[in-house]
Design an enzyme around this catalytic site. Structure first.
Site, PDB file in Angstrom:
ATOM      1  N   HIS A 139       1.509  -8.288  -5.403  1.00  0.00           N
ATOM      2  CA  HIS A 139       2.662  -9.063  -5.865  1.00  0.00           C
ATOM      3  C   HIS A 139       2.696 -10.469  -5.246  1.00  0.00           C
ATOM      4  O   HIS A 139       3.328 -11.375  -5.798  1.00  0.00           O
ATOM      5  CB  HIS A 139       3.970  -8.377  -5.475  1.00  0.00           C
ATOM      6  CG  HIS A 139       4.364  -7.219  -6.342  1.00  0.00           C
ATOM      7  ND1 HIS A 139       3.676  -6.027  -6.350  1.00  0.00           N
ATOM      8  CD2 HIS A 139       5.392  -7.067  -7.220  1.00  0.00           C
ATOM      9  CE1 HIS A 139       4.271  -5.193  -7.185  1.00  0.00           C
ATOM     10  NE2 HIS A 139       5.307  -5.801  -7.732  1.00  0.00           N
ATOM     11  N   CYS A 147      -3.304  -2.236  -6.532  1.00  0.00           N
ATOM     12  CA  CYS A 147      -2.123  -2.051  -5.687  1.00  0.00           C
ATOM     13  C   CYS A 147      -2.637  -1.685  -4.303  1.00  0.00           C
ATOM     14  O   CYS A 147      -3.359  -0.692  -4.148  1.00  0.00           O
ATOM     15  CB  CYS A 147      -1.275  -0.913  -6.264  1.00  0.00           C
ATOM     16  SG  CYS A 147       0.143  -0.472  -5.256  1.00  0.00           S
ATOM     17  N   ASN A 148      -2.295  -2.478  -3.317  1.00  0.00           N
ATOM     18  CA  ASN A 148      -2.780  -2.206  -1.957  1.00  0.00           C
ATOM     19  C   ASN A 148      -2.191  -0.923  -1.400  1.00  0.00           C
ATOM     20  O   ASN A 148      -2.847  -0.183  -0.681  1.00  0.00           O
ATOM     21  CB  ASN A 148      -2.417  -3.367  -1.035  1.00  0.00           C
ATOM     22  CG  ASN A 148      -3.290  -4.566  -1.292  1.00  0.00           C
ATOM     23  OD1 ASN A 148      -4.368  -4.687  -0.728  1.00  0.00           O
ATOM     24  ND2 ASN A 148      -2.858  -5.447  -2.173  1.00  0.00           N
TER      25      ASN A 148
HETATM   26  N1  DGL Z   1       1.528  -4.496  -5.604  1.00  0.00           N
HETATM   27  C1  DGL Z   1       1.705  -3.414  -4.672  1.00  0.00           C
HETATM   28  C2  DGL Z   1       0.779  -3.594  -3.471  1.00  0.00           C
HETATM   29  O1  DGL Z   1      -0.174  -4.283  -3.582  1.00  0.00           O
HETATM   30  C3  DGL Z   1       3.146  -3.363  -4.345  1.00  0.00           C
HETATM   31  C4  DGL Z   1       3.514  -2.117  -3.692  1.00  0.00           C
HETATM   32  C5  DGL Z   1       4.933  -1.725  -3.883  1.00  0.00           C
HETATM   33  O2  DGL Z   1       5.273  -1.294  -4.972  1.00  0.00           O
HETATM   34  O3  DGL Z   1       5.685  -1.787  -2.892  1.00  0.00           O
HETATM   35  O4  DGL Z   1       0.939  -3.048  -2.422  1.00  0.00           O
END
Ligand code: DGL
Length: 276
Positions: free
Chosen positions: A192, A71-72
């Site tokens: 995502h 997750c970034n």
């Molecule tokens: N997959 C997460 C990312 O890479 C999504 C973050 C979120 O939940 O807004 O940032």
């Protein structure tokens, strides 16, 4: 000994898991999606840190010796704090790695004119982590960022393929490209976003490369395990994968099939606040 933990706020980390499993199929994996509290993108630093730490502790308690923040937003807002403050005190032999560093190390290799576009959540963009980290590895690069706060909710609700959803996505891509006409490489800096890659490629002009992180992170993890044989020896290798979600598991299983080729049987858990 235990599986490699893979954490995301929701479904996005499944895109990373998919590529990691292709690169390292013999390892065991435990995936945790905090779907009940997703999206993390517009949450404060403190909140993202608190939620991410709870998830890491849960994965450690379930036997993981190593956790990847797929997750970034967590990587940008919580990883450093966990590595510098939590691990040395509370889990000195365990490791937590993110997706930001592997991506920033190699993204400079994709651009010919050094103009890189970043599409990410509001949290990742506001942290400026990509701008700072890319400069370290490609000092000549110019980094142009655009936040897409609607994309994660659209994807989590499976509305990204609707006409209205596509219109939002197109507008955001155009806004990024308007920041500089020389952008020749776009990094999808949210786990995502790979589900949008095919569509985004139809919007961008010829010659603009759209890069997702899965293969980059998988290669980086493989190199890490080669360089750290003690950690590697603590990761079990039976080729299994299990899934945990903080939301309804039936819903998770259904939606996860949009991200993974496999059918999934997840378990619902709650993430308690553990004080250590
Ligand atoms: N997959 C997460 C990312 O890479 C999504 C973050 C979120 O939940 O807004 O940032």
């Amino acid at each position: 000994m235990g599986p490699i933990g893979i954490f995301d706020s929701g479904y996005g980390g499944l895109t990373i898991l998919q590529d990691i499993r292709k690169e390292l199929p013999e390892y065991d994996y435990l995936y945790l999606g905090d779907n009940a509290r997703a999206p993390y993108g517009s949450r404060s630093f403190d909140r993202v840190f608190e939620f991410t730490l709870q998830a890491v502790q849960e994965l450690f308690d379930r036997g993981c010796e190593m956790v990847i923040l797929a997750c970034n937003t967590s990587s940008a807002k919580a990883l450093r704090n966990i590595q510098q403050n939590y691990l040395p005190e509370s889990a000195p032999d365990k490791r937590v790695l993110g997706v930001l560093r592997p991506s920033t190390e190699v993204i400079g290799q994709f651009t010919t004119n050094h103009h890189i576009g970043i599409l990410a959540t509001q949290g990742t963009v506001s942290s400026d982590s990509y701008v700072i980290e890319i400069k370290k590895f490609s000092p000549q690069s110019k980094v142009h960022q655009h936040a897409c706060p609607l994309w994660v909710p659209l994807i989590e609700n499976n509305e990204h393929t609707t006409e209205a959803g596509r219109e939002f996505i197109k507008k955001d891509v155009e806004k990024l490209l308007l920041k500089n006409k020389n952008i020749d490489t776009i990094l999808l800096a949210c786990t995502h976003y790979p589900v949008l890659k095919d569509y985004i490629e139809t919007i961008v002009p010829d010659g603009v490369a759209v890069i997702s992180q899965g293969k980059i992170v998988a290669k980086s993890l493989s190199d890490y395990l080669l360089r750290h044989p003690i950690m590697d020896s603590k990761c079990t290798k039976n080729g299994t994968v299990h899934f945990l979600t903080t939301e309804n598991h039936v819903e998770f299983d259904k939606n996860a099939s949009h991200y993974l080729d496999d059918s999934i049987h997840s378990t619902t858990i709650t993430l308690p606040n553990k004080t250590r």
